[in-house]
Design an enzyme around this catalytic site. Structure first.
Site, PDB file in Angstrom:
ATOM      1  N   SER A 264       0.837  -1.195   0.000  1.00 48.36           N
ATOM      2  CA  SER A 264       0.000   0.000   0.000  1.00 48.36           C
ATOM      3  C   SER A 264       0.868   1.239   0.000  1.00 48.36           C
ATOM      4  CB  SER A 264      -0.908  -0.002   1.220  1.00 48.36           C
ATOM      5  OG  SER A 264      -0.162   0.419   2.343  1.00 48.36           O
ATOM      6  N   LYS A 265       0.196   2.363  -0.202  1.00 43.29           N
ATOM      7  CA  LYS A 265       0.922   3.623  -0.238  1.00 43.29           C
ATOM      8  C   LYS A 265       1.515   3.921   1.132  1.00 43.29           C
ATOM      9  CE  LYS A 265      -1.930   5.474  -3.818  1.00 43.29           C
ATOM     10  NZ  LYS A 265      -2.786   6.457  -4.363  1.00 43.29           N
ATOM     11  N   ARG A 266       0.825   3.476   2.142  1.00 41.04           N
ATOM     12  CA  ARG A 266       1.275   3.808   3.494  1.00 41.04           C
ATOM     13  C   ARG A 266       2.592   3.144   3.862  1.00 41.04           C
ATOM     14  NH1 ARG A 266      -3.877   4.275   3.352  1.00 41.04           N
ATOM     15  NH2 ARG A 266      -4.269   2.047   3.308  1.00 41.04           N
ATOM     16  N   GLN A 267       2.860   2.009   3.230  1.00 41.28           N
ATOM     17  CA  GLN A 267       4.087   1.321   3.605  1.00 41.28           C
ATOM     18  C   GLN A 267       5.328   1.961   2.998  1.00 41.28           C
ATOM     19  OE1 GLN A 267       2.156  -2.270   3.093  1.00 41.28           O
ATOM     20  NE2 GLN A 267       3.181  -3.287   4.773  1.00 41.28           N
ATOM     21  N   GLY A 268       5.113   3.078   2.340  1.00 41.47           N
ATOM     22  CA  GLY A 268       6.246   3.799   1.773  1.00 41.47           C
ATOM     23  C   GLY A 268       6.784   3.068   0.569  1.00 41.47           C
TER      24      GLY A 268
END
Ligand code: GLU
Length: 488
Positions: free
Chosen positions: A257-261
């Site tokens: 995901s985007k959150r995991q960088g």
């Protein structure tokens, strides 16, 4: 063949989005077709300034520029083609017209439910452990009732009337026949109270009016597809071929995901990945050629890629594989191009490199060993300054170069090097001389070469001793060797 990539400009282009664009681009090119970029910006609150530019610049960097739709014109987003506008926010009238057409045909209805009522309904369903779904409160409003509410200017949305008794079937190029039961599908809002369409309506209307033959997108959209099929049917249009490609997963199989960088395509560009390596890597995320081949240029992908060979299961995003491919593509680069790319980088730190006529020869020695251009200055520093040499770098247990042996080994090296004239000073003659000495049996070749290499470069990992010695010349080589002898 007309294919499209239809990102929402809500942030930087996601690495999975770049994969979708790559596959979509390839499918158009295979048939000498048209690759279209459409910007799905109907969710104005989530649109981010600069996102369209970022998408276009990333596609341009990758060599996947659109043929039609939103394109870069001298660095600025512009629209090209006869089926525009290609920004959904510029097509609102069209969506409204089509939503109303669906009401007339009985495939959609107006809903006046307030957000409060919908929230209460949702809470009740939650308490009863029911799937959240619109309860069709407004489905059977009498036409007069609707007219009166509209006259009062009561806010309303338009909802799709899903035939609950039906099973919706479609053929997916990756997943085969897919079916959804009508009763599991919500009466989707098509047009919001502010006059903006939802993704579903705009997507279908545009895929039709833009003449799209094939829609390739991530698996996360699979559950939206029956709604799209129903819309195509309701309008009396032919749906495109759908192909849903597998999700990208982290090594632990969680969704990338985007959150995991590290999920923005741009991050990979900034890190210094070659476009050839990144595209090669992305192509293999979910697709396999069915052969042993792992290195694919974009041209080869156009030749060999096929939807049939896309897997259904998630594709694990393995950065080690990416790095391996990066190394492969670095090595494949034309040495002249390679030198040209790194000369300014090395030159920034060591100005002498800028005008060095031997730069190409030196660069060729590091091309084998480099993963990113940014490493070049470090790997070549010893050509432009006397390296700092330590005992730890000179010694190497594995090569049987222990610290106590260093004085003897360096002295042996010196004797060998002294014996070679300036005229014969080439990597080949040097190597031959070292081999001859190693042939005597008491010392191994590695024992002679390791400390020499370390004396010349100061690095634990660098181009080979004799190649470096050839470039440095006899005098400088011996000078560095003497310096190393002083610290052992
Ligand atoms: N706007 C959607 C996205 O952001 C498009 C999905 C599709 O291709 O239909 O991915």
């Amino acid at each position: 063949m007309r294919t499209r990539f239809a990102p929402s400009p809500t942030g930087f282009l996601h690495i999975g989005g770049l994969r979708t664009a790559l596959f979509t681009w390839i499918l158009a090119k295979q048939q000498k077709g048209i690759f279209i970029l459409r910007i799905e910006d109907t969710d104005q609150a989530r649109s981010m300034p600069g996102a369209v530019e970022n998408i276009l610049e990333t596609l341009h960097w990758a060599g996947l520029s659109p043929d039609e739709g939103v394109v870069l014109d001298r660095g600025v987003p512009a629209e090209k083609g006869g089926k525009g506008p290609y920004f959904q926010s510029e097509r609102l009238d069209l969506y409204k017209k089509h939503a109303e057409e669906l009401i007339e045909k009985g495939h959609a209805y107006r809903c006046f439910c307030t957000p409060q009522r919908l929230e209460q309904m949702r809470l009740k369903q939650q308490a009863l452990k029911q799937a959240p779904m619109y309860d069709r409160h407004c489905l059977d409003l009498a036409p007069e009732e609707v007219a009166a509410k509209l006259k009062e200017e009561a806010p309303s949305v338009i909802r799709l009337r899903v035939p609950r008794e039906r099973t919706i079937l479609f053929d997916d190029a990756v997943r085969g026949e897919v079916s959804f039961k009508g009763h599991t599908i919500d009466d989707q809002v098509l047009l919001k109270s502010d006059g903006f369409p939802t993704y579903h309506l705009a997507n279908v209307v545009d895929d039709h009016h833009m003449g799209i033959d094939l829609v390739l997108r991530g698996e996360e959209w699979l559950s939206s597809t029956p709604k799209h099929i129903l819309l195509f049917e309701a309008f009396g249009w032919l749906p495109p071929q759908y192909a849903h490609v597998p999700l990208l997963l982290n090594k632990d199989k969680s969704k990338l995901s985007k959150r995991q960088g590290d999920a923005a395509a741009e991050d990979y560009i900034k890190k210094g990945y070659l476009k050839e390596a990144l595209l090669n890597f992305l192509a293999l995320l979910g697709w396999n050629p069915g052969t042993e081949q792992e290195i694919f240029s974009l041209e080869e992908l156009v030749e060999q890629f096929s939807l049939e060979r896309i897997q259904k299961g998630g594709a694990v995003f393995d950065v080690e594989k990416l790095d391996w491919l990066q190394g492969q593509w670095m090595r494949k680069m034309d040495p002249k191009d390679f030198a040209k790319r790194i000369q300014p980088i090395v030159g920034e730190k060591y100005p002498a490199a800028q005008k060095d006529k031997d730069f190409g020869k030196k660069a060729a020695l590091v091309q084998e060993r480099i993963l990113f251009f940014s490493e070049a200055a470090h790997l070549m520093h010893f050509f432009y300054e006397t390296p700092h040499v330590t005992l730890d770098v000179l010694a190497n247990e594995k090569q049987k170069v222990t610290k106590d042996k260093l004085p003897t080994l360096l002295e042996e090296d010196r004797k060998i090097l002294e014996g070679i004239s300036d005229k014969k000073w080439t990597a080949e003659t040097l190597l031959a001389a070292f081999k001859e000495r190693a042939g005597k049996g008491d010392l191994k070749l590695g024992q002679l070469l390791w400390p020499l290499r370390a004396s010349l470069t100061g690095l634990p990992y660098s181009p080979g001793a004799v190649e470096v010695a050839e470039i440095l010349g006899k005098e400088e080589t011996l000078k560095r060797l003497e310096k190393a002898k002083k610290i052992v």
